[in-house]
Design a protein around this motif. Structure first.
Motif, PDB file in Angstrom:
ATOM      1  N   VAL A 165      64.342  96.232  18.162  1.00 26.90           N
ATOM      2  CA  VAL A 165      63.032  96.255  18.818  1.00 26.90           C
ATOM      3  C   VAL A 165      63.242  95.687  20.220  1.00 26.90           C
ATOM      4  N   ALA A 166      62.592  96.257  21.210  1.00 26.24           N
ATOM      5  CA  ALA A 166      62.610  95.649  22.549  1.00 26.24           C
ATOM      6  C   ALA A 166      61.208  95.710  23.131  1.00 26.24           C
ATOM      7  N   VAL A 167      60.795  94.608  23.758  1.00 23.94           N
ATOM      8  CA  VAL A 167      59.481  94.569  24.414  1.00 23.94           C
ATOM      9  C   VAL A 167      59.684  94.039  25.828  1.00 23.94           C
ATOM     10  N   ALA A 168      59.146  94.770  26.817  1.00 23.22           N
ATOM     11  CA  ALA A 168      59.185  94.303  28.203  1.00 23.22           C
ATOM     12  C   ALA A 168      57.767  94.326  28.737  1.00 23.22           C
ATOM     13  N   GLY A 169      57.431  93.315  29.535  1.00 23.44           N
ATOM     14  CA  GLY A 169      56.067  93.315  30.064  1.00 23.44           C
ATOM     15  C   GLY A 169      55.943  92.511  31.336  1.00 23.44           C
ATOM     16  N   ILE A 170      54.910  92.847  32.100  1.00 22.94           N
ATOM     17  CA  ILE A 170      54.524  92.012  33.232  1.00 22.94           C
ATOM     18  C   ILE A 170      53.008  91.867  33.170  1.00 22.94           C
ATOM     19  N   LYS A 171      52.503  90.682  33.540  1.00 23.47           N
ATOM     20  CA  LYS A 171      51.036  90.532  33.563  1.00 23.47           C
ATOM     21  C   LYS A 171      50.635  89.591  34.693  1.00 23.47           C
ATOM     22  N   LYS A 172      49.461  89.897  35.252  1.00 20.12           N
ATOM     23  CA  LYS A 172      48.903  89.034  36.291  1.00 20.12           C
ATOM     24  C   LYS A 172      47.650  88.402  35.710  1.00 20.12           C
ATOM     25  N   VAL A 173      47.624  87.056  35.753  1.00 26.80           N
ATOM     26  CA  VAL A 173      46.485  86.345  35.167  1.00 26.80           C
ATOM     27  C   VAL A 173      45.797  85.553  36.283  1.00 26.80           C
ATOM     28  N   VAL A 174      44.485  85.754  36.436  1.00 20.53           N
ATOM     29  CA  VAL A 174      43.722  85.018  37.441  1.00 20.53           C
ATOM     30  C   VAL A 174      42.563  84.343  36.720  1.00 20.53           C
ATOM     31  N   LYS A 190      61.281  99.832   8.902  1.00 21.03           N
ATOM     32  CA  LYS A 190      60.122 100.014   9.779  1.00 21.03           C
ATOM     33  C   LYS A 190      59.146  98.835   9.719  1.00 21.03           C
ATOM     34  N   GLU A 191      59.039  98.201   8.539  1.00 18.74           N
ATOM     35  CA  GLU A 191      58.116  97.061   8.427  1.00 18.74           C
ATOM     36  C   GLU A 191      58.605  95.904   9.317  1.00 18.74           C
ATOM     37  N   TYR A 192      59.930  95.664   9.263  1.00 24.89           N
ATOM     38  CA  TYR A 192      60.507  94.604  10.095  1.00 24.89           C
ATOM     39  C   TYR A 192      60.229  94.912  11.563  1.00 24.89           C
ATOM     40  N   ARG A 193      60.500  96.154  11.979  1.00 23.23           N
ATOM     41  CA  ARG A 193      60.304  96.526  13.388  1.00 23.23           C
ATOM     42  C   ARG A 193      58.844  96.316  13.794  1.00 23.23           C
ATOM     43  N   TYR A 194      57.925  96.722  12.904  1.00 20.50           N
ATOM     44  CA  TYR A 194      56.504  96.607  13.215  1.00 20.50           C
ATOM     45  C   TYR A 194      56.114  95.129  13.411  1.00 20.50           C
ATOM     46  N   HIS A 195      56.490  94.289  12.431  1.00 18.52           N
ATOM     47  CA  HIS A 195      56.064  92.879  12.493  1.00 18.52           C
ATOM     48  C   HIS A 195      56.699  92.150  13.677  1.00 18.52           C
ATOM     49  N   LEU A 220      45.420  99.016  17.681  1.00 15.48           N
ATOM     50  CA  LEU A 220      45.816  99.899  18.790  1.00 15.48           C
ATOM     51  C   LEU A 220      47.320 100.132  18.791  1.00 15.48           C
ATOM     52  N   LEU A 221      48.044  99.042  18.516  1.00 15.78           N
ATOM     53  CA  LEU A 221      49.509  99.146  18.476  1.00 15.78           C
ATOM     54  C   LEU A 221      49.949 100.155  17.417  1.00 15.78           C
ATOM     55  N   ASN A 222      49.271 100.092  16.286  1.00 15.14           N
ATOM     56  CA  ASN A 222      49.563 101.020  15.192  1.00 15.14           C
ATOM     57  C   ASN A 222      49.453 102.476  15.611  1.00 15.14           C
ATOM     58  N   SER A 223      48.544 102.740  16.570  1.00 12.44           N
ATOM     59  CA  SER A 223      48.374 104.127  17.004  1.00 12.44           C
ATOM     60  C   SER A 223      49.371 104.483  18.108  1.00 12.44           C
ATOM     61  N   GLU A 224      50.082 103.480  18.636  1.00  8.17           N
ATOM     62  CA  GLU A 224      50.998 103.756  19.750  1.00  8.17           C
ATOM     63  C   GLU A 224      52.466 103.667  19.385  1.00  8.17           C
ATOM     64  N   ILE A 225      52.789 103.065  18.252  1.00  6.60           N
ATOM     65  CA  ILE A 225      54.198 103.003  17.860  1.00  6.60           C
ATOM     66  C   ILE A 225      54.393 103.689  16.506  1.00  6.60           C
ATOM     67  N   THR A 226      55.595 104.230  16.335  1.00  6.22           N
ATOM     68  CA  THR A 226      55.914 104.923  15.082  1.00  6.22           C
ATOM     69  C   THR A 226      57.300 104.462  14.607  1.00  6.22           C
ATOM     70  N   PRO A 227      57.411 103.174  14.227  1.00  8.71           N
ATOM     71  CA  PRO A 227      58.735 102.669  13.846  1.00  8.71           C
ATOM     72  C   PRO A 227      59.295 103.406  12.631  1.00  8.71           C
ATOM     73  N   ILE A 228      60.613 103.554  12.620  1.00 11.13           N
ATOM     74  CA  ILE A 228      61.263 104.212  11.479  1.00 11.13           C
ATOM     75  C   ILE A 228      62.248 103.230  10.831  1.00 11.13           C
ATOM     76  N   SER A 229      62.624 103.545   9.589  1.00 10.62           N
ATOM     77  CA  SER A 229      63.685 102.786   8.924  1.00 10.62           C
ATOM     78  C   SER A 229      64.993 103.533   9.143  1.00 10.62           C
ATOM     79  N   ASP A 230      66.028 102.777   9.514  1.00  9.76           N
ATOM     80  CA  ASP A 230      67.358 103.380   9.629  1.00  9.76           C
ATOM     81  C   ASP A 230      68.393 102.325   9.256  1.00  9.76           C
ATOM     82  N   PHE A 231      69.660 102.603   9.538  1.00  6.55           N
ATOM     83  CA  PHE A 231      70.709 101.674   9.097  1.00  6.55           C
ATOM     84  C   PHE A 231      70.659 100.329   9.824  1.00  6.55           C
ATOM     85  N   ARG A 232      69.921 100.273  10.966  1.00  2.00           N
ATOM     86  CA  ARG A 232      69.851  99.005  11.701  1.00  2.00           C
ATOM     87  C   ARG A 232      68.745  98.093  11.208  1.00  2.00           C
ATOM     88  N   SER A 233      67.675  98.709  10.698  1.00  4.26           N
ATOM     89  CA  SER A 233      66.492  97.905  10.384  1.00  4.26           C
ATOM     90  C   SER A 233      65.500  98.743   9.580  1.00  4.26           C
TER      91      SER A 233
END
Ligand SMILES: Cc1cc2nc3c(=O)[nH]c(=O)nc-3n(C[C@H](O)[C@H](O)[C@H](O)COP(=O)(O)OP(=O)(O)OC[C@H]3O[C@@H](n4cnc5c(N)ncnc54)[C@H](O)[C@@H]3O)c2cc1C
Length: 277
Positions: free
Chosen positions: A192-201, A260-265, A245-258
């Motif tokens: 799993v990889a997550v990258a983000g930027i946010k501006k908070v005022v 799908k439940e692990y990837r989702y959580h 919303l996340l559920n509608s935007e990601i479609t994790p799969i199970s494979d030899f690395r991991s």
């Protein structure tokens, strides 16, 4: 298998116009594996990494242009990248291994289009664009619009990525975040990889860009989550809604690395952590 080494960039464009069943070879760290495994058969291989127009990092008034055949070693050693994009500089330090970093190129990582490609979520969070060229045409394509399916993209047969373009201010005054979860720190493909930027005022998120890798057929922005949290204080964010919303935007799969439940959580937890920071 035939090998072609264009003598200059014009010769490359001519070759792209006239060659069938062609594959570009930049660092070769993906394509050589695919040839060895028989995934690509009887290709015409066109070398591009010797063409100086395609490599190096330049600064203009508003933008940073990264040549597509710039190696990851040159990216993570670049003073320009360190000055403007600490997110990318810090996140790529453990890319593959020092040996692979000397050959693997940033353009190859994008064009190969693996769901696990490390640089794509980072560039998506920075709202990067690609300069795509052929003999007769040049066009800029936002990275968010580049992929059309698993290892599929908008490039035509006679086109290549020549530059990656990022606005100099892309992460100025933003909080940045990157987490790659793998089996170990280096020489590991992301689960799993997550990258983000946010501006908070005044405690309110006024702008956010969130991107994920290894959770869909190609890395992508989480536009619905972004839209929901924009304009909200942390206390106003309903994390059940974020999960929906996340559920509608990601479609994790199970494979030899991991699986799908692990990837989702893990994804939910990383996004929650970033939003709470
Ligand atoms: C041991 C090992 C470890 C690795 N670890 C990682 C890792 O940690 N993270 C990660 O993300 N990847 C990793 N990879 C994958 C690989 O190193 C990267 O994806 C790399 O960036 C690919 O770049 P390259 O220049 O070697 O691409 P190549 O193999 O030369 O090309 C890959 C594909 O892109 C196309 N292409 C190349 N350049 C262009 C261009 N300018 N325009 C259009 N098409 C182009 C080629 O035709 C080919 O289809 C690893 C690979 C190996 C062998």
């Amino acid at each position: 298998m035939k090998f072609i080494k264009p003598k200059d960039i014009e010769n490359l464009y001519d070759t792209l116009d006239t060659t069938e069943q062609q594959y570009l070879l930049a660092g070769g760290t993906d394509i050589n594996v695919q040839i060895n495994n028989g995934i690509i058969r009887d290709p015409n291989i066109i070398y591009i990494s010797h063409l100086k127009e395609l490599s190096g990092i330049e600064e203009t008034n508003n933008e940073i242009l990264i040549g597509s055949t710039t190696s990851f070693k040159d990216v993570i050693e670049s003073r320009i990248i360190k000055k403007y994009f600490l997110l990318m500089y810090n996140s790529l330090q453990n890319f593959a291994s020092p040996l692979i970093q000397t050959s693997a190129t940033i353009g190859g990582n994008i064009a190969n289009g693996s769901p696990t490609a490390d640089v794509i979520p980072i560039l998506l969070a920075l709202n990067a664009k690609l300069l795509i060229c052929s003999k007769s045409n040049k066009r800029e394509v936002p990275l968010k619009d580049f992929f059309t399916g698993y290892k599929k993209n908008v490039m035509k047969n006679n086109e290549l990525i020549t530059k990656i373009i990022i606005n100099k201010n892309a992460e100025q005054k933003y909080q940045t975040y990157y987490q790659k979860v793998g089996s170990r720190n280096s020489l590991a493909i992301a689960k799993v990889a997550v990258a983000g930027i946010k501006k908070v005022v005044k405690e309110k998120i006024i702008d956010i860009k969130l991107a994920v890798g290894s959770l869909n057929e190609y890395p992508r922005r989480l536009f619905k989550v972004e839209e929901y949290v924009t304009g909200k204080r942390l206390t106003e964010i309903d994390f059940e809604k974020v999960e929906e919303l996340l559920n509608s935007e990601i479609t994790p799969i199970s494979d030899f690395r991991s699986d799908k439940e692990y990837r989702y959580h893990v994804c939910v937890n990383l996004i929650r952590t970033f939003l709470n920071e």
